[in-house]
Design a protein around this motif. Structure first.
Motif, mmCIF file in Angstrom:
data_model
loop_
_atom_site.group_PDB
_atom_site.id
_atom_site.type_symbol
_atom_site.label_atom_id
_atom_site.label_comp_id
_atom_site.label_asym_id
_atom_site.label_seq_id
_atom_site.Cartn_x
_atom_site.Cartn_y
_atom_site.Cartn_z
ATOM 1 N N ILE A 187 -0.013 -1.134 33.042
ATOM 2 C CA ILE A 187 -0.372 -2.403 32.388
ATOM 3 C C ILE A 187 0.876 -3.255 32.165
ATOM 4 O O ILE A 187 0.851 -4.480 32.324
ATOM 5 C CB ILE A 187 -1.105 -2.134 31.059
ATOM 6 N N TYR A 200 -12.453 -12.723 31.842
ATOM 7 C CA TYR A 200 -11.470 -11.640 31.852
ATOM 8 C C TYR A 200 -11.318 -11.137 33.291
ATOM 9 O O TYR A 200 -12.298 -10.989 34.016
ATOM 10 C CB TYR A 200 -11.917 -10.515 30.930
ATOM 11 N N THR A 201 -10.074 -10.879 33.677
ATOM 12 C CA THR A 201 -9.789 -10.497 35.066
ATOM 13 C C THR A 201 -9.754 -8.986 35.246
ATOM 14 O O THR A 201 -9.393 -8.501 36.307
ATOM 15 C CB THR A 201 -8.437 -11.092 35.501
ATOM 16 N N THR A 202 -10.106 -8.259 34.201
ATOM 17 C CA THR A 202 -10.053 -6.801 34.275
ATOM 18 C C THR A 202 -11.176 -6.196 33.451
ATOM 19 O O THR A 202 -11.720 -6.851 32.558
ATOM 20 C CB THR A 202 -8.698 -6.284 33.739
ATOM 21 N N ASN A 203 -11.532 -4.956 33.773
ATOM 22 C CA ASN A 203 -12.415 -4.164 32.927
ATOM 23 C C ASN A 203 -11.667 -2.972 32.339
ATOM 24 O O ASN A 203 -12.289 -2.067 31.781
ATOM 25 C CB ASN A 203 -13.622 -3.658 33.741
ATOM 26 N N ASN A 204 -10.344 -2.972 32.471
ATOM 27 C CA ASN A 204 -9.522 -1.890 31.942
ATOM 28 C C ASN A 204 -9.520 -1.976 30.410
ATOM 29 O O ASN A 204 -9.022 -2.950 29.836
ATOM 30 C CB ASN A 204 -8.091 -2.011 32.479
ATOM 31 N N LYS A 232 1.547 -4.977 35.374
ATOM 32 C CA LYS A 232 0.502 -5.933 35.730
ATOM 33 C C LYS A 232 0.578 -7.193 34.856
ATOM 34 O O LYS A 232 0.416 -8.312 35.340
ATOM 35 C CB LYS A 232 -0.867 -5.276 35.574
ATOM 36 N N GLN A 269 -5.983 -2.542 28.751
ATOM 37 C CA GLN A 269 -5.426 -3.891 28.923
ATOM 38 C C GLN A 269 -6.200 -4.897 28.086
ATOM 39 O O GLN A 269 -5.607 -5.792 27.462
ATOM 40 C CB GLN A 269 -5.456 -4.296 30.401
ATOM 41 N N THR A 301 -17.604 -8.603 29.766
ATOM 42 C CA THR A 301 -17.109 -7.660 30.767
ATOM 43 C C THR A 301 -18.200 -6.645 31.099
ATOM 44 O O THR A 301 -19.255 -6.632 30.477
ATOM 45 C CB THR A 301 -15.857 -6.912 30.248
#
Length: 444
Positions: free
Chosen positions: A107, A3-7, A110, A10, A36
């Protein structure tokens, strides 16, 4: 998956896209959390949004529809993003509207592009200006209940016919409440009072289950990450799911067949009562039997468990007639008693599935019937609440097999049975899973 995010918001959108394509929500949620570095608060928000959107999907679809000119041409992830915003606005009191709007718009850009950002921004402001369509304006009662509680109309109609409108309404109202965290104490390693005392010392809020004598309801933390779980002092299991084995009156030397065993909750529950006895656990998938063995090993009951990769309808290939003191058939079913814990089931199942599964349930009972000793019991259970998979299957089985009779299903806390002695637990009764249990005794 990386995963490219920890949001958390999203990640919730990405997870909802996968679950809407057929992936199990609990598996997807666990995979995201493990992959994550979200903190505890973000993990909680992420999980809440995913389960919340799935639980309220029909409500959210109804509310979003007037704001989309062409719903079919709107990308699925954009709809899921809007659902996450709507869910937060409607159901999460502590999150400010400005924060929800800002995060959703960020989001959208993005994950998409500037055109997506403008589209999402426009819809959010329209919703804010015009307000949501009113569910109370839906004229047809079944349609209104379907949108209000996010349950398909066919299931509401079926339950109303079988249980009546007041009981159906009570079930529907209960379904979107958060499921309780319940565990079964492992009788092979610890007593219930000892475990409750130790959990309290460790900071958990505990309460004895009102459904099962083996159950403890826990609050104050995720028990799966605790030493209690890792050391096998307890296992996670819904209170209702403990009842089939609780009803079996197991002797320490019994030979017992668990005809549909994975993931092993009931297998290990049986094994915890055995010393020189044995439980033979069947499943058609070997990888699921590995899970059964892992659970049995963690709980310290592996010596009492023997697994077989076998379809329960083919027990003649492995076992002799009248070999077992007891047999548990926790049958494959529609799972309609689990709608609180596994909300996507409500959208996945159809009346045709119920019909198909009832035939499989009967085939399993027919196959295992010769394998239980005279005087022994077949315990038939499901985690569904519809008559076709429960009473109808049992009635047809007894009609075909007059050497079996329905015996009163006994539970430690003496839960109410119907006039036939069968036990039916509905999701609103104790805010546990819906379950059915019936004891079938082989007469001499």
């Amino acid at each position: 998956m990386k995963y490219t995010t920890n949001n958390p918001r999203q990640l919730a959108v990405e997870t909802l896209v996968r679950t809407s394509s057929g992936s199990y929500s609990n598996l997807q949620i666990n995979a995201v959390i493990e992959s994550t570095t979200m903190n505890a608060a973000d993990r909680g928000l992420f999980t809440n949004i995913v389960y919340g959107v799935i639980q309220h999907r029909l409500t959210l679809e109804f509310q979003l529809k007037p704001f989309l000119r062409d719903p079919e041409k709107t990308e699925s992830w954009v709809k899921e993003l809007l659902y996450t915003a709507m869910y937060q606005l409607e159901y999460l009191d502590r999150v400010p509207k400005r924060a929800i709007f800002d995060e959703t718009i960020k989001i959208s850009k993005k994950m998409g592009h500037d055109g997506t950002r403008r589209f999402v921004t426009g819809i959010l402001h329209q919703m804010d200006r015009k307000g949501m369509p009113k569910i109370a304006d839906i004229q047809n009662e079944t349609d209104r209940l379907s949108v209000m509680y996010s349950v398909p109309t066919w299931l509401i109609s079926m339950l109303q016919v079988q249980l009546g409108k007041p009981k159906t309404a009570a079930i529907l109202k209960s379904l979107n409440k958060a499921p309780k965290q319940s565990v079964r104490f492992n009788a092979a390693k610890i007593t219930k009072s000892q475990l409750m005392d130790q959990l309290t010392v460790d900071g958990f809020d505990v309460e004895a289950s009102k459904v099962s004598e083996s159950g403890i309801v826990i609050d104050g933390g995720q028990i799966i990450h605790s030493s209690f779980f890792k050391d096998g002092l307890l296992t996670i299991q819904d209170e209702s799911a403990m009842l089939p084995v609780e009803s079996m009156a197991i002797h320490p030397s019994d030979l017992i067949l668990d005809a549909c065993s994975a993931p092993g909750g009931k297998t290990t529950q049986i094994a915890s009562h055995l010393t020189d006895g044995k439980v033979f656990a069947l499943d058609i998938h070997n990888n699921k039997l590995k899970t059964v063995k892992r659970n049995a090993s963690r709980l310290g009951v592996l010596p009492q468990v023997e697994t077989f990769e076998l379809d329960a309808r083919k027990v003649d290939q492995k076992f002799k007639d009248e070999m077992f003191d007891q047999i548990l058939v926790d049958a494959p079913c529609s799972g309609l008693g689990l709608l609180r814990r596994k909300p996507e089931i409500r959208y996945d199942k159809t009346p045709e599935d119920i019909e198909r599964l009832s035939h499989i349930q009967m085939q399993i009972l027919e196959a295992v019937a010769p394998k239980v000793k005279t005087g022994g019991t077949i315990t038939y259970s499901t985690c569904t609440i519809v008559k076709q998979e429960n009473q109808d299957v049992v009635s047809e089985f007894v009609r075909r097999h007059p050497d079996f009779q329905i015996d009163k299903t006994k539970t430690a806390l003496d839960l109410h049975q119907d006039e036939t002695g069968m036990l039916k637990i509905y999701p609103d009764d104790y805010e546990s899973d819906g379950f059915f249990v019936c004891s079938l005794v082989k007469k001499s």
